[in-house]
Scaffold this active site. Sequence first.
Site, PDB file in Angstrom:
ATOM      1  N   ASP A   1       0.865  -1.174   0.000  1.00  0.00           N
ATOM      2  CA  ASP A   1       0.000   0.000   0.000  1.00  0.00           C
ATOM      3  C   ASP A   1       0.908   1.233   0.000  1.00  0.00           C
ATOM      4  O   ASP A   1       2.141   1.141   0.125  1.00  0.00           O
ATOM      5  CB  ASP A   1      -0.983  -0.022   1.181  1.00  0.00           C
ATOM      6  CG  ASP A   1      -2.214   0.847   0.882  1.00  0.00           C
ATOM      7  OD1 ASP A   1      -2.148   1.694  -0.033  1.00  0.00           O
ATOM      8  OD2 ASP A   1      -3.243   0.688   1.566  1.00  0.00           O
TER       9      ASP A   1
HETATM   10  C1  NOJ Z   1      -3.985   3.966   0.143  1.00  0.00           C
HETATM   11  C2  NOJ Z   1      -5.180   3.082   0.271  1.00  0.00           C
HETATM   12  O1  NOJ Z   1      -5.104   2.343   1.464  1.00  0.00           O
HETATM   13  C3  NOJ Z   1      -5.350   2.136  -0.891  1.00  0.00           C
HETATM   14  O2  NOJ Z   1      -6.569   1.477  -0.751  1.00  0.00           O
HETATM   15  C4  NOJ Z   1      -5.261   2.863  -2.190  1.00  0.00           C
HETATM   16  O3  NOJ Z   1      -5.467   1.994  -3.261  1.00  0.00           O
HETATM   17  C5  NOJ Z   1      -3.903   3.534  -2.277  1.00  0.00           C
HETATM   18  N1  NOJ Z   1      -3.765   4.485  -1.192  1.00  0.00           N
HETATM   19  C6  NOJ Z   1      -3.682   4.239  -3.603  1.00  0.00           C
HETATM   20  O4  NOJ Z   1      -4.472   5.347  -3.701  1.00  0.00           O
END
Ligand code: NOJ
Length: 732
Positions: A276
Site C-alpha cells: 500500500d
Molecule cells: C492507500 C489506500 O489504502 C489504498 O486502498 C489505495 O489503493 C492507495 N492508497 C492508492 O491510492
Amino acid sequence: MYRIKISLLIIALTGTQLIAYAQHKPINQRVDSVLRLMTLDEKIGQLNQIGPVSDTAGVNSIKRGYVGSMLVVHGVKDVKQMQALAMQSRLKIPLLFGYDVIHGYKTIFPVPLGESASWDTAAIRASARIAATEAAASGVNWTFAPMVDIARDPRWGRIVEGAGEDTYLGSQIAKARVLGFQGKKLGDVDAVMACAKHFAAYGAVSAGRDYNDVEMSDHQLWETYLPPFKAAVDAGVATFMSSFNTLNGVPAAASNYLQRDILKGKWNYKGFVISDCGSITQMISWGYVADEKDAALKAILSGCDVDMTSNAYVHNLKQLVAEKKVSVALIDDAVKRILYKKFELGLFDDPYRFCDEKRQADAWNDPVHKDAALQMAERSMVLLKNQNHLLPLHAHGQTIALIGPLIKSKHDLQGSWIAAGVEERVLSVYDGLTKKFGNNVHFTYAKGADIKENDTTGFATAVQAARQADMVIMALGENGDMSGESTSRADIGLPGRQVELFNAIKATGKPVVVVLMAGRPLVFNEIADNADAILYAWFPGDEGGAAIANVINGDYNPSGKLPVTFPLSVGQIPLTYNGYQTGHPYTAFGVPFQSRYTDVPNTPRYAFGYGLSYTDFKYSNLILDKTSMAKVGVINASFTLTNTGKYAGEEVVQLYINDAIASVVQPMKKLKDFKKVALQPGESKTITFTIDNEKLSFYNQQLQWVSEPGIFKLMIGSASDDIMLQSDFELK
Ligand code: NOJ
C-alpha cells in the site's frame, strides 16, 4: 556466442521491431526475452511505482526505465504524455497506470457497501464492468479494487469500501467485482486489471482505528477474513495489495506468511503484489525495521513485488543485491510477474492502446452507464421502517417540506473515492423529488442545520416549513468524506445537531420520512423510534436523487438488505449476526449470568440481512429431498415464496446453516446461500437451495477445511433474525 549475437541484434532493433520480433511467441517466452536484456537498475525500476511527476528528476527516472508503474495519472492526455516518456527509455517497457476506480470512474455508482446491500451480484458485476470500460477508455489499465476486507466495525471508515461483515456474501461480491473489472479477458481494450486489497485482515484493525494493528487467531483469519481473497484469486484477479496493518506483530507488507506461504505458496498465485501507499517505509515507524534499506529487504524477501511510492526499492535493492542479501533470481521473479501482466494487457504491442480520445468521450457520455447507475442506486437502498405504509407516497396536491443538510447536497452523494467523477453530474434529492412529482406536489425547502456544525439558527425556519406542510421528507447523515480512508469515528451517531433538528420537526406532529446517507451503519435510535419511515440510501452516487425519488413514489419497490449489522449502541461493536451461543446463552435483556450487557440488549437495531419491501412475502412448504447426506452427496431444500402484497417486488431469500456440535465451536448461523427473487403480486415460485459438503465445512484446529458428521440446522429467512423455515438434517 549465438545468444550474445541475438541479444545484440535485439538491442539494435527499434522498439516496434522488438515487439514484432517476439509477437508470435507465448507470453512466458516474450517475458524472458525482455528480462534477458534488462540491467539490474531497469529490473528494479519495474518494481517501483510513483505518483504524478512534474519535476525533471521524475521525468528522467521514467526515461531511464526506472519506473514500472504510476498511480493517480489518468485521462488519455496525461497517460499518453507519461507513456511517451517511457517510450524514450532504452527498452521501451510500457508503464502501467493504476488508479482507485472504486465505484465508478466518470459515472459514479453507489459506494461499494451500498452496492453490496443490493445482494445482486449480477448488478454489482455490471457496475464494475462499466467502471472498467470508462477507466480503460481513459488510459487506466489497473484499478486498486475491489477491497474485499471483511469489516465488522462501523467505527472503521473504510467499511464503506467493502461488502460488509459476512464472509460468504463478501466472497460472492469479490468474485463479481473482479469479473466485472477484468471483463472477458485482460487484453481487451475495455478490461482493466483488478487488485484484491488489502491483504489481509485490515477490516479488523484494533478499536476500529484506521492503520492500527490486528491481533487475530489463525482460525479467525482463515474462517472469516481470507475467503474473499481466495475467491478473488479463483476469479483470476491480476494483482494483490497488502495492507497498512500489522498481523500479529508483523506489518502486512513484510508478511512472509501472507505473501509467500499463503498467497504465492498454498494458493499458487501468479499475479503480482503491490504494497500500500508508503507502507514499506512505514515499517520504520512501526518499529519493525531500523531504516529504509532494512524495510526494502524485509518487503522483497517476504514477497512484496511492487513498492507503492516508498522509493525504498529504487534506493536500496541494488545495494542489497551487491551485498548478496537479495538474489537476482528473487528480483527476476517479481519483474517477470509484472512484465507478464504488461504483455497480457497488450501494452508491449501498443503502449497507447488505452489512449483513444474518441473512445474516452464516448464512454464518458454513454447513456447506458447513467441508467445502470440509477438502477444500481435503486437496488442498493434499504427500507428500514415504514409505519402505516406511509411509503410509497401517493401525494396529490400536497405540500411537502424538504428539510435537512443533505437535501440539496450533490457532492456528498458521491461518497469517497470519486475517480474522475464530477459534482455537476449528480442529481440531488431536491432535484430528484421535484422532477419526479412535478406539479402534483408543492415542495418547500429549509436546510435546518449543517452536518458538522453546532449552529441551530436554521431550526426555526425548518420547523415553520414543517408546520405549513402536510408532511416532511428529511435527508440527514454524514458528509461524503466522513467515511473512507482515515475517517474512523468513535461516535457513530449523526454528526452535529441533526438529531435535535429531527426531534424539532417531529414535534410538529407531521409525518416524517427520513432518508439517511452514510458510508457505514450509524447509530440513530431516536430517529429509528420516532420517524414514520426510514430509507437508508448510503451514498448513492450520481443518480442518487432520482433513485430516492423512484423509491419514495413507488416506481421502484425497495429490495436492499443490510450487508452489515446496525448496532443499538457503539458499545456493542463488533456486533455480527454470526456470533456464538456461549456457555451462558443469552435469552432476554435483564437476565443475570448470561453473556450480555447490563445496560443494553444483545440484539442489534437492525440485523444483518434485514430490509423491508412495499409488498409482503410468504415463505412456506419447506421440503428437503433427503434428511441425511453423505459427504459426496447433496440435499436439495425447496420452499415456496409467494408475493402476498399489492406490489411487484424482489425478495432476497437467505439460507443459513448451523453445525450443532463441532470440534471447533461454530457460530449460531452462517450465511451459506441467497437468491434475489422477483415476484408479481399473487405470484409464487419454488426456490431450491442445494446443500453440499462445502457448505458444511469449516477450518478445524489443524486449519484443515473439513466437515464433521452430525446434525445440522438449516434456516431460511428474510433476514438473519427473521427465520421463516427451518429443518434439521444429518451429515453421515
Ligand atoms: C492507500 C489506500 O489504502 C489504498 O486502498 C489505495 O489503493 C492507495 N492508497 C492508492 O491510492
